[in-house]
Motif scaffolding. Sequence first.
Motif, PDB file in Angstrom:
ATOM      1  N   LYS A 138      -1.412  20.518  22.053  1.00 43.02           N
ATOM      2  CA  LYS A 138      -0.640  21.159  20.991  1.00 43.02           C
ATOM      3  C   LYS A 138       0.816  21.272  21.425  1.00 43.02           C
ATOM      4  CE  LYS A 138      -4.666  23.870  19.659  1.00 43.02           C
ATOM      5  NZ  LYS A 138      -5.477  23.304  20.750  1.00 43.02           N
ATOM      6  N   ALA A 139       1.686  21.367  20.462  1.00 45.66           N
ATOM      7  CA  ALA A 139       3.112  21.479  20.743  1.00 45.66           C
ATOM      8  C   ALA A 139       3.428  22.856  21.305  1.00 45.66           C
ATOM      9  CB  ALA A 139       3.926  21.238  19.468  1.00 45.66           C
ATOM     10  N   LEU A 140       4.542  22.940  22.021  1.00 41.77           N
ATOM     11  CA  LEU A 140       4.974  24.213  22.574  1.00 41.77           C
ATOM     12  C   LEU A 140       5.329  25.179  21.451  1.00 41.77           C
ATOM     13  CD1 LEU A 140       7.260  22.969  25.486  1.00 41.77           C
ATOM     14  CD2 LEU A 140       5.062  24.098  25.720  1.00 41.77           C
ATOM     15  N   PRO A 141       4.975  26.454  21.599  1.00 39.01           N
ATOM     16  CA  PRO A 141       5.332  27.413  20.541  1.00 39.01           C
ATOM     17  C   PRO A 141       6.835  27.586  20.444  1.00 39.01           C
ATOM     18  CG  PRO A 141       4.433  28.548  22.471  1.00 39.01           C
ATOM     19  CD  PRO A 141       4.240  27.084  22.712  1.00 39.01           C
ATOM     20  N   LYS A 142       7.333  27.633  19.211  1.00 37.27           N
ATOM     21  CA  LYS A 142       8.758  27.764  18.992  1.00 37.27           C
ATOM     22  C   LYS A 142       9.202  29.207  19.209  1.00 37.27           C
ATOM     23  CE  LYS A 142       8.920  24.014  15.610  1.00 37.27           C
ATOM     24  NZ  LYS A 142       9.285  23.633  14.227  1.00 37.27           N
ATOM     25  N   PRO A 143      10.359  29.410  19.795  1.00 42.36           N
ATOM     26  CA  PRO A 143      10.826  30.799  20.015  1.00 42.36           C
ATOM     27  C   PRO A 143      11.161  31.484  18.700  1.00 42.36           C
ATOM     28  CG  PRO A 143      12.552  29.229  20.611  1.00 42.36           C
ATOM     29  CD  PRO A 143      11.318  28.417  20.329  1.00 42.36           C
ATOM     30  N   ARG A 144      10.996  32.786  18.672  1.00 42.80           N
ATOM     31  CA  ARG A 144      11.290  33.557  17.467  1.00 42.80           C
ATOM     32  C   ARG A 144      12.790  33.586  17.231  1.00 42.80           C
ATOM     33  NH1 ARG A 144      13.004  38.593  16.573  1.00 42.80           N
ATOM     34  NH2 ARG A 144      12.925  39.035  18.812  1.00 42.80           N
TER      35      ARG A 144
ATOM     36  N   VAL B 197      15.803  54.815   4.516  1.00 44.46           N
ATOM     37  CA  VAL B 197      14.532  54.073   4.595  1.00 44.46           C
ATOM     38  C   VAL B 197      14.606  52.797   3.760  1.00 44.46           C
ATOM     39  CG1 VAL B 197      12.078  54.153   4.025  1.00 44.46           C
ATOM     40  CG2 VAL B 197      13.168  56.127   5.091  1.00 44.46           C
ATOM     41  N   ALA B 198      15.195  52.897   2.541  1.00 44.35           N
ATOM     42  CA  ALA B 198      15.321  51.709   1.695  1.00 44.35           C
ATOM     43  C   ALA B 198      16.251  50.669   2.319  1.00 44.35           C
ATOM     44  CB  ALA B 198      15.832  52.119   0.315  1.00 44.35           C
ATOM     45  N   LYS B 199      17.303  51.131   2.970  1.00 48.22           N
ATOM     46  CA  LYS B 199      18.224  50.192   3.615  1.00 48.22           C
ATOM     47  C   LYS B 199      17.554  49.470   4.772  1.00 48.22           C
ATOM     48  CE  LYS B 199      22.747  49.966   5.859  1.00 48.22           C
ATOM     49  NZ  LYS B 199      23.919  50.746   6.339  1.00 48.22           N
ATOM     50  N   ASN B 200      16.767  50.202   5.557  1.00 49.45           N
ATOM     51  CA  ASN B 200      16.052  49.558   6.664  1.00 49.45           C
ATOM     52  C   ASN B 200      15.039  48.541   6.149  1.00 49.45           C
ATOM     53  OD1 ASN B 200      17.462  51.106   8.537  1.00 49.45           O
ATOM     54  ND2 ASN B 200      15.917  52.727   8.571  1.00 49.45           N
ATOM     55  N   GLU B 201      14.362  48.878   5.053  1.00 45.50           N
ATOM     56  CA  GLU B 201      13.402  47.936   4.480  1.00 45.50           C
ATOM     57  C   GLU B 201      14.106  46.694   3.954  1.00 45.50           C
ATOM     58  OE1 GLU B 201       9.622  46.529   3.328  1.00 45.50           O
ATOM     59  OE2 GLU B 201      10.304  48.100   4.705  1.00 45.50           O
ATOM     60  N   LEU B 202      15.273  46.864   3.336  1.00 47.22           N
ATOM     61  CA  LEU B 202      16.032  45.713   2.854  1.00 47.22           C
ATOM     62  C   LEU B 202      16.476  44.823   4.011  1.00 47.22           C
ATOM     63  CD1 LEU B 202      17.447  44.155   0.600  1.00 47.22           C
ATOM     64  CD2 LEU B 202      19.404  45.696   0.857  1.00 47.22           C
ATOM     65  N   ASN B 203      16.934  45.437   5.092  1.00 44.17           N
ATOM     66  CA  ASN B 203      17.337  44.636   6.255  1.00 44.17           C
ATOM     67  C   ASN B 203      16.148  43.893   6.850  1.00 44.17           C
ATOM     68  OD1 ASN B 203      20.009  45.470   6.047  1.00 44.17           O
ATOM     69  ND2 ASN B 203      19.701  47.244   7.380  1.00 44.17           N
ATOM     70  N   ARG B 204      14.985  44.526   6.832  1.00 46.98           N
ATOM     71  CA  ARG B 204      13.797  43.857   7.370  1.00 46.98           C
ATOM     72  C   ARG B 204      13.425  42.644   6.518  1.00 46.98           C
ATOM     73  NH1 ARG B 204       8.249  43.928   7.020  1.00 46.98           N
ATOM     74  NH2 ARG B 204       8.326  45.231   5.158  1.00 46.98           N
ATOM     75  N   LEU B 205      13.486  42.799   5.190  1.00 44.30           N
ATOM     76  CA  LEU B 205      13.179  41.679   4.306  1.00 44.30           C
ATOM     77  C   LEU B 205      14.220  40.567   4.425  1.00 44.30           C
ATOM     78  CD1 LEU B 205      12.053  43.599   1.082  1.00 44.30           C
ATOM     79  CD2 LEU B 205      10.620  42.498   2.790  1.00 44.30           C
ATOM     80  N   ARG B 206      15.464  40.931   4.651  1.00 45.64           N
ATOM     81  CA  ARG B 206      16.497  39.906   4.846  1.00 45.64           C
ATOM     82  C   ARG B 206      16.256  39.123   6.134  1.00 45.64           C
ATOM     83  NH1 ARG B 206      22.292  42.215   4.540  1.00 45.64           N
ATOM     84  NH2 ARG B 206      22.779  39.990   4.426  1.00 45.64           N
ATOM     85  N   ASN B 207      15.800  39.801   7.167  1.00 48.40           N
ATOM     86  CA  ASN B 207      15.484  39.095   8.416  1.00 48.40           C
ATOM     87  C   ASN B 207      14.325  38.126   8.207  1.00 48.40           C
ATOM     88  OD1 ASN B 207      17.499  40.412   9.890  1.00 48.40           O
ATOM     89  ND2 ASN B 207      16.156  42.108  10.446  1.00 48.40           N
ATOM     90  N   ILE B 208      13.320  38.547   7.419  1.00 51.29           N
ATOM     91  CA  ILE B 208      12.196  37.652   7.148  1.00 51.29           C
ATOM     92  C   ILE B 208      12.659  36.435   6.355  1.00 51.29           C
ATOM     93  CG2 ILE B 208      10.000  37.468   5.917  1.00 51.29           C
ATOM     94  CD1 ILE B 208       9.486  40.384   6.579  1.00 51.29           C
ATOM     95  N   ALA B 209      13.514  36.660   5.352  1.00 52.22           N
ATOM     96  CA  ALA B 209      14.026  35.539   4.560  1.00 52.22           C
ATOM     97  C   ALA B 209      14.875  34.600   5.410  1.00 52.22           C
ATOM     98  CB  ALA B 209      14.839  36.068   3.378  1.00 52.22           C
ATOM     99  N   ARG B 210      15.673  35.149   6.324  1.00 53.64           N
ATOM    100  CA  ARG B 210      16.495  34.308   7.200  1.00 53.64           C
ATOM    101  C   ARG B 210      15.624  33.497   8.151  1.00 53.64           C
ATOM    102  NH1 ARG B 210      19.115  38.006   9.054  1.00 53.64           N
ATOM    103  NH2 ARG B 210      20.931  38.008   7.693  1.00 53.64           N
ATOM    104  N   ALA B 211      14.519  34.096   8.639  1.00 54.65           N
ATOM    105  CA  ALA B 211      13.617  33.361   9.531  1.00 54.65           C
ATOM    106  C   ALA B 211      12.906  32.234   8.802  1.00 54.65           C
ATOM    107  CB  ALA B 211      12.600  34.325  10.140  1.00 54.65           C
ATOM    108  N   GLN B 212      12.611  32.422   7.502  1.00 60.36           N
ATOM    109  CA  GLN B 212      11.978  31.377   6.707  1.00 60.36           C
ATOM    110  C   GLN B 212      12.973  30.398   6.099  1.00 60.36           C
ATOM    111  OE1 GLN B 212       9.566  33.359   3.804  1.00 60.36           O
ATOM    112  NE2 GLN B 212       8.122  34.170   5.306  1.00 60.36           N
ATOM    113  N   LYS B 213      14.256  30.545   6.447  1.00 64.63           N
ATOM    114  CA  LYS B 213      15.317  29.652   5.982  1.00 64.63           C
ATOM    115  C   LYS B 213      15.432  29.663   4.456  1.00 64.63           C
ATOM    116  CE  LYS B 213      15.020  26.571   9.976  1.00 64.63           C
ATOM    117  NZ  LYS B 213      14.825  25.170  10.436  1.00 64.63           N
TER     118      LYS B 213
END
Length: 333
Positions: free
Chosen positions: A101-107, A180-196
């Motif tokens: 298997k290929a090497l796991p990609k870094p986060r 709390v809403a701002k932290n959740e928005l930042n978390r979702l933005r990080n997920i979207a950025r990771a998924q390009k």
Amino acid sequence: MAALIEDVLAEAERSGPGAPRSIHVEKPLELQLDLGNLTALDTNPLKAASFRQDPEQFLRSLARDNTQLLLNAVWQLPSERLEQTIVAKLPQPSTRIPREKALPKPRPPTRWEEFAKLKGIQKRKKSNLVWDKEKKEWRRRWGYKRANDQTKEWVIEVPESADPNEDQFTKRRTDKKERVAKNELNRLRNIARAQKNKVPGVGLAPTEQPSKAELSKAIRVAKTSTASVGKFQDKLPKEKEQRNTGKKRQFQPLVGDFSAERQKQLELLNIMYSKKPKLDLTRAVNRQLREDEQEQAAKRRKMQPRGRKGGKGHNRGRGQDRKSAMKQRGNRK
């Protein structure tokens, strides 16, 4: 009293069945040993006469001698005793074995990690206990019964710049919900950025009305961003079932039991080295029937007369017969 391994092997050879075999094996060319992988490569030429006479016995003897040389090299390595067992310290392997298997990609780094790296900010671990000035004791920094808990205060001082008629307790709860809403928005933005995917801006209203596909995609991303990956999320009243949400590919685990992996590789080798190809009976029968029908159609075309081959030739023959009949009638008159 500890005994030498050579004495133990010699005693086992004398007491075992068959002719005694020595642990010393001599070969014209030394084996290429890779003790890190416990492998040996024999480059000596084979004895064709012995192999033709008894192939199985020749291969058994060759495997025994090479294994004996490999074990002799292993016993020469430094060893130690662990729980009444002698363990040898293997060196680093010299032969590179390809990975299945290929090497796991870094986060990918988050936005804060990129900013901290740019500014040279280093993460420092904080202690879980903090001194509480009011209770005069050490308490947890977060959670239940935390130190310096402002939500337990029964009176709040009104700042000079604030409205005197404003409820400070309601303002504190509203500010907490916004954080709390701002932290959740930042978390979702990080997920979207990771998924390009496209990352929406903050504090800007959309200039165009989002399409149905964009809304469904936003709902799907918001649901799968939970800890249960959307398994226990409630559905909207008119929400449809999501498609193509299953796993596209299934991979074997990198660590664990290798019996399944070994069985899979053996099946692949058997298919590659099998002399008899697999026969599809249904396809072969259909092909044979098709060939038989083509042969019979060709025979029928050969046996058919030329005049009846097409419509034009047949009509032409009938016209000639009519002309000859009319001539015969004229002659009779």
